[in-house]
Design an enzyme around this catalytic site. Structure first.
Site, PDB file in Angstrom:
ATOM      1  N   GLU A 168      67.181  88.213  58.891  1.00 50.76           N
ATOM      2  CA  GLU A 168      67.261  88.215  57.422  1.00 50.76           C
ATOM      3  C   GLU A 168      68.724  88.112  57.005  1.00 50.76           C
ATOM      4  O   GLU A 168      69.072  87.353  56.114  1.00 50.76           O
ATOM      5  CB  GLU A 168      66.604  89.490  56.868  1.00 50.76           C
ATOM      6  CG  GLU A 168      66.574  89.528  55.344  1.00 50.76           C
ATOM      7  CD  GLU A 168      65.803  90.719  54.760  1.00 50.76           C
ATOM      8  OE1 GLU A 168      64.942  91.280  55.467  1.00 50.76           O
ATOM      9  OE2 GLU A 168      66.060  91.068  53.602  1.00 50.76           O
ATOM     10  N   ARG A 218      64.297 101.621  50.455  1.00 51.75           N
ATOM     11  CA  ARG A 218      62.879 101.559  50.826  1.00 51.75           C
ATOM     12  C   ARG A 218      62.442 102.856  51.529  1.00 51.75           C
ATOM     13  O   ARG A 218      61.311 103.289  51.382  1.00 51.75           O
ATOM     14  CB  ARG A 218      62.587 100.321  51.685  1.00 51.75           C
ATOM     15  CG  ARG A 218      61.095 100.021  51.798  1.00 51.75           C
ATOM     16  CD  ARG A 218      60.812  98.620  52.355  1.00 51.75           C
ATOM     17  NE  ARG A 218      60.799  97.602  51.328  1.00 51.75           N
ATOM     18  CZ  ARG A 218      59.734  97.275  50.581  1.00 51.75           C
ATOM     19  NH1 ARG A 218      58.579  97.893  50.771  1.00 51.75           N
ATOM     20  NH2 ARG A 218      59.808  96.337  49.667  1.00 51.75           N
ATOM     21  N   GLU A 235      54.435  93.356  57.130  1.00 51.31           N
ATOM     22  CA  GLU A 235      55.049  94.595  57.593  1.00 51.31           C
ATOM     23  C   GLU A 235      54.115  95.803  57.661  1.00 51.31           C
ATOM     24  O   GLU A 235      54.235  96.627  58.577  1.00 51.31           O
ATOM     25  CB  GLU A 235      56.249  94.963  56.704  1.00 51.31           C
ATOM     26  CG  GLU A 235      57.402  93.989  56.818  1.00 51.31           C
ATOM     27  CD  GLU A 235      58.415  94.219  55.722  1.00 51.31           C
ATOM     28  OE1 GLU A 235      58.142  93.852  54.565  1.00 51.31           O
ATOM     29  OE2 GLU A 235      59.465  94.804  56.021  1.00 51.31           O
TER      30      GLU A 235
HETATM   31  N1  MTE Z   1      55.094  87.924  62.620  1.00 47.12           N
HETATM   32  C1  MTE Z   1      55.604  87.151  63.598  1.00 47.12           C
HETATM   33  N2  MTE Z   1      54.766  86.555  64.457  1.00 47.12           N
HETATM   34  N3  MTE Z   1      56.948  86.973  63.731  1.00 47.12           N
HETATM   35  C2  MTE Z   1      57.841  87.580  62.884  1.00 47.12           C
HETATM   36  O1  MTE Z   1      59.042  87.401  63.026  1.00 47.12           O
HETATM   37  N4  MTE Z   1      58.135  89.101  60.948  1.00 47.12           N
HETATM   38  C3  MTE Z   1      57.552  90.194  60.170  1.00 47.12           C
HETATM   39  C4  MTE Z   1      56.162  89.800  59.670  1.00 47.12           C
HETATM   40  N5  MTE Z   1      55.375  89.292  60.753  1.00 47.12           N
HETATM   41  C5  MTE Z   1      57.319  88.419  61.852  1.00 47.12           C
HETATM   42  C6  MTE Z   1      55.910  88.538  61.745  1.00 47.12           C
HETATM   43  C7  MTE Z   1      58.357  90.581  59.030  1.00 47.12           C
HETATM   44  S1  MTE Z   1      59.619  91.652  59.279  1.00 47.12           S
HETATM   45  C8  MTE Z   1      58.092  90.127  57.779  1.00 47.12           C
HETATM   46  S2  MTE Z   1      58.994  90.638  56.444  1.00 47.12           S
HETATM   47  C9  MTE Z   1      56.999  89.175  57.500  1.00 47.12           C
HETATM   48  O2  MTE Z   1      56.319  88.785  58.692  1.00 47.12           O
HETATM   49  C10 MTE Z   1      57.582  87.950  56.805  1.00 47.12           C
HETATM   50  O3  MTE Z   1      56.654  86.978  56.553  1.00 47.12           O
HETATM   51  P1  MTE Z   1      55.691  86.968  55.277  1.00 47.12           P
HETATM   52  O4  MTE Z   1      56.511  87.398  54.124  1.00 47.12           O
HETATM   53  O5  MTE Z   1      55.270  85.577  55.189  1.00 47.12           O
HETATM   54  O6  MTE Z   1      54.600  87.937  55.590  1.00 47.12           O
HETATM   55  N1  LUZ Z   2      64.677  92.905  52.132  1.00 42.60           N
HETATM   56  C1  LUZ Z   2      65.242  93.169  50.959  1.00 42.60           C
HETATM   57  C2  LUZ Z   2      63.532  93.484  52.518  1.00 42.60           C
HETATM   58  O1  LUZ Z   2      66.304  92.632  50.672  1.00 42.60           O
HETATM   59  N2  LUZ Z   2      64.634  94.018  50.113  1.00 42.60           N
HETATM   60  C3  LUZ Z   2      63.476  94.643  50.410  1.00 42.60           C
HETATM   61  O2  LUZ Z   2      62.948  95.405  49.606  1.00 42.60           O
HETATM   62  C4  LUZ Z   2      62.897  94.382  51.672  1.00 42.60           C
HETATM   63  N3  LUZ Z   2      61.777  94.991  52.052  1.00 42.60           N
HETATM   64  C5  LUZ Z   2      61.272  94.759  53.253  1.00 42.60           C
HETATM   65  C6  LUZ Z   2      61.907  93.861  54.087  1.00 42.60           C
HETATM   66  N4  LUZ Z   2      63.020  93.233  53.713  1.00 42.60           N
HETATM   67 MO1  MOS Z   3      61.016  91.664  57.221  1.00 49.44          MO
HETATM   68  S1  MOS Z   3      62.055  93.361  57.818  1.00 49.44           S
HETATM   69  O1  MOS Z   3      61.230  91.971  55.580  1.00 49.44           O
HETATM   70  O2  MOS Z   3      62.139  90.484  57.580  1.00 49.44           O
END
Ligand code: MTE
Ligand code: LUZ
Ligand code: MOS
Length: 753
Positions: A226, A304, A706
């Site tokens: 991120e 968070r 998540e």
């Molecule tokens: N699933 C897979 N296979 N690989 C990933 O890197 N990241 C997770 C989750 N599931 C991830 C995953 C995280 S930290 C987040 S925030 C969300 O996927 C992001 O994708 P979305 O917003 O489309 O759910």
């Molecule tokens: N990133 C962010 C995040 O910038 N703000 C959020 O609230 C958050 N929450 C979950 C994962 N990434």
């Molecule tokens: Mo997920 S920790 O919001 O990339």
């Protein structure tokens, strides 16, 4: 609908960063990291390294034309260390050579010396010394001080969770090449292409429009990309820009483990007060977040934690304070759950302590305090469409959990050296970036003359299946076959100013923006169909690639309509924008309505413990999860299973260890144990709670990325119960991970000694 990447992934044909064909003259880079965690650089001699054949250049802070600054929230992090280093592995220089092997060999020839300072690695010690990354933050509700007087029971304790390696299969990296006029094309394994673009622009002193960032997909991100994909892209861009050659920088696993941030370790204090009938009246907690050497994403991560201090419970009097402590460790960063898991562990520890002291099962206290419709979260948001109780009751009933508890009790009475443990784990996770402004997205849709469709959004595919979901959204909206839709790469030139794909809101935000673009195009298509058929647009319907007039099929197909619309000189392209309505938050009062909605669910985890060896197996995890109206059940189930396994790993196996000088001890996969096929539960059952799903979720399909990580937290408590069944006097701190080694010590330890 299958995941559109499934075949590519299993046949090895999917393209990742390292699969992009290399341009002629591509150079390869490796990073020199600091050998010590805290100190002054007293000598940095590149002479020998530079004279070795094949080495082109070594870049340091001195070569940066713009600012030596990569801090996304606070400007407190240099791209390259200048005089001092603040964590082991902190980048100092970039060695660029004809191939990676040569660069790697040259790195060994660099002579770096340091005057070592004392290092701080413990967040409580940092707090004592006044080393904070930014000022502390407190959330209040009710009046905690007063509430203690009305409590019949008060318990105090401490809870600690360790960090966690992301271990995305694809390590961090970037491939950059100069375009015409020394503009830059950046391929980056990032969840945040705009952050990469913006930071490169700052470092090189260029306007953002000269930097194009392109992402096909990631081999996993989990939050680790991120913010922390940015430095590697900046370094490759710096080199490409300065020497006008393509430059590739991909971290090998040991460098990735050493140099990048991980989940924040937390050490926390808590105090919980209950009435005679086991209602939680008051809860107070202080989080000491180990932030590492720079702020990175620590501020919103601490935020968070504070938002999730009470998990899925309603507590009328709450005080939660967070200190983000500056230590000589790599800057800790986003990781699935983003600070919520650390806080939820503390809440569950508090309930468990109360339950053990009062000699009742924790599930009695948990159930009595679940949040209900119209209760107010401690941050002021009224709880609506609450599914905490519903998922709890369905789980207890459908899986027969009371009977299971009795069976486990009987099993434990009958077995001396094998014990079972059960834990119930309710979850509640707020959906939206907690910074309201980040909750926006855009999409670009082209319908081509042959009726095929190209979709660009700001969403990054990282294995979570967002591209498949977006494809479904477009196909559904146009009522065409999914085969007509193609998801394009994520590119800052096509879709600009994107939020990172994070906070589980990738599908919601980008899906809604996409829906807006598609709706726009549908309107235009209906208008032209109305002209073709001499009728009103309202009488037209697009259904299964046919045009219907007043509910009757016509001979106009999707393709014909598209062609006609083009010949009418109507644009077949549209941009969609979406900004989540309703949400707001007031930072001065720490009150508001920060989340579009919450995701709920309940899991029951059963573990079987071999009390001779300290080894354990998770027999089954039984879940009732709140998916809303799932767009894709197979993908969503994959997210549940993956999140759960990752959570179990964090709680039981993954022991991130630094020594007192800040040196990473768990620096490879032989010293850092991640979940494997034996660590995942023998059975995972997951039922979907039947609900309509909220309007603010994409097509009422709730975010799922998540939240399921939180189910894994139950692993600690199930294991704790199994240990206590064998040794009621076990010396058990609320300290995760509960590794097999710690389990064995606890089985034969005694808290009286
Ligand atoms: N699933 C897979 N296979 N690989 C990933 O890197 N990241 C997770 C989750 N599931 C991830 C995953 C995280 S930290 C987040 S925030 C969300 O996927 C992001 O994708 P979305 O917003 O489309 O759910
Ligand atoms: N990133 C962010 C995040 O910038 N703000 C959020 O609230 C958050 N929450 C979950 C994962 N990434
Ligand atoms: Mo997920 S920790 O919001 O990339």
């Amino acid at each position: 609908m299958k995941n559109i990447d499934a075949t590519g992934h299993v046949t090895g044909k999917s393209v990742y960063l390292d699969d992009i064909p290399e341009q002629k003259g591509t150079l390869h880079a490796v990073v020199l990291g600091a050998a010590v965690a805290h100190g002054k650089i007293t000598k940095l001699d590149f002479t020998e390294a530079l004279s070795s054949p094949g080495v082109e250049y070594i870049f340091t802070a001195d070569d940066i034309p713009g600012e030596n600054q990569i801090g996304g929230i606070f400007p407190d992090e240099p791209l390259f260390a200048e005089k001092e280093v603040h964590y082991q592995g902190q980048p100092i220089a970039l060695i660029v050579a004809k191939d990676e092997f040569t660069a790697r060999k040259a790195r060994k020839l660099i002579k770096a010396e340091y005057e070592e300072y004392s290092a701080v690695v413990d967040p409580r010690e940092a707090k004592e010394k006044g080393l904070l990354l930014f000022p502390p933050r407190t959330f209040h509700s009710g009046d905690v001080e007063k509430a203690w007087e009305n409590c019949d029971y008060i318990f105090k304790g401490r809870a600690d969770t360790a960090g966690q390696e992301h271990l995305y299969i694809e390590t961090q990296g970037a491939y950059v090449y100069p375009l015409e006029n020394n503009n830059l094309m950046v391929h980056s394994s990032t969840q945040g292409p705009t952050a990469v673009q913006k930071t490169i622009a700052l470092v090189l002193g260029l306007p953002m429009h000269r930097i194009e960032v392109n992402v096909t997909r990631l081999g996993g991100g989990f939050g680790g990309k991120e913010d922390q994909a940015t430095p590697w892209a900046c370094m490759a861009a710096l080199a490409a820009y300065k020497i006008h050659r393509p430059v590739k920088l991909i971290l090998q696993r040991p460098d990735d483990m050493l140099m990048t941030g991980k989940r924040h370790p937390y050490s926390s204090d808590f105090k919980i007060g209950l009435s005679k009938d086991l209602k939680i009246l008051a809860f107070e907690t202080v989080y000491y977040q180990n932030g590492g050497a720079a702020a990175d994403l620590s501020p919103p991560i601490m935020g968070r934690s504070l938002f999730h201090a009470t998990n899925s419970y309603y507590i009328p009097n709450v005080k939660a304070t967070g200190y983000s402590c500056k230590t000589n460790l790599p800057p800790f960063t986003a990781f699935r759950g983003f600070g919520a898991p650390q806080a939820v562990f503390v809440m569950e520890a508090a309930i468990t302590l109360a339950a053990e002291k009062l000699d009742v099962p924790a599930r009695i206290i948990q159930e009595k305090n679940l949040i209900k419709e119209n209760d107010t979260f401690h941050y002021g948001q009224k709880a609506k469409r609450v599914n905490a109780g519903k998922s709890w009751q369905e789980m207890m009933k459908d899986y027969g959990i009371e009977k299971l508890a009795k069976e486990i009790y009987d099993f434990n009475a009958a077995h001396e050296t094998v014990k079972k443990g059960l834990a119930i784990m309710p979850i509640c996770f707020g959906i939206s970036f907690t910074k309201t402004a980040m909750n926006q997205a855009r999409a670009l849709v082209h319908i081509y003359q042959d009726g095929s469709v190209g979709v660009s959004t700001g969403a990054i595919e990282m294995g979570q299946g967002v591209n498949t979901k977006l494809l479904q959204v477009a196909a559904q909206c146009f009522s065409i076959s999914p085969g007509r839709v193609k998801l394009e790469t994520t590119n800052t030139t096509r879709v600009a100013n994107t939020s990172p794909t994070a906070a589980s809101s990738g599908a919601d935000l980008n899906g809604k923006a996409l829906l807006n673009a598609c709706d726009d195009l549908v309107k235009r298509l209906k208008q032209s169909a109305a002209r073709m058929l001499n009728t009103k647009p309202d009488d037209i319907e697009l259904r299964d690639e046919k045009i219907y007039l007043a509910n009757t099929e016509t001979d106009i197909t999707w393709e014909k309509l598209v062609e006609y619309t083009f010949l009418e000189r109507i644009s077949l392209s549209a941009v969609g924008h979406y900004a989540t309505p309703v949400i707001h938050f007031d930072r001065t009062r720490e009150k508001g309505h920060p989340f579009a909605y919450h995701v709920y669910g309940t899991a029951a985890l059963t573990v079987r413990l071999d009390c001779l060896r300290g080894r354990y197996t998770f027999e089954k995890v039984q879940i009732v999860h709140d998916f809303g109206n799932s767009l894709n059940q197979v993908i969503d189930l994959g997210q549940i299973e993956g999140g759960l396994a990752q959570g179990i790993g964090w709680m039981t196996l993954e022991e991130l260890k630094f020594d007192e000088k800040g040196v990473l001890l768990s620096n490879s996969l032989s010293t850092y144990k991640i979940p494997d096929i034996y660590a995942v539960p023998e059975t995972v059952q997951c039922k979907s709670l039947v609900t309509e799903g909220p309007e603010l979720a994409i097509l009422r399909s709730k975010a799922v990325g998540e939240p399921p990580f939180l189910y894994g937290i139950g692993a600690y408590f199930a294991l704790r119960n199994a240990i206590r069944a064998f040794n009621p006097k076990a010396d058990l701190k609320f300290e995760a991970p509960l590794t097999p080694e710690k389990v064995l010590l606890a089985l034969y330890g005694d808290d009286e000694t």
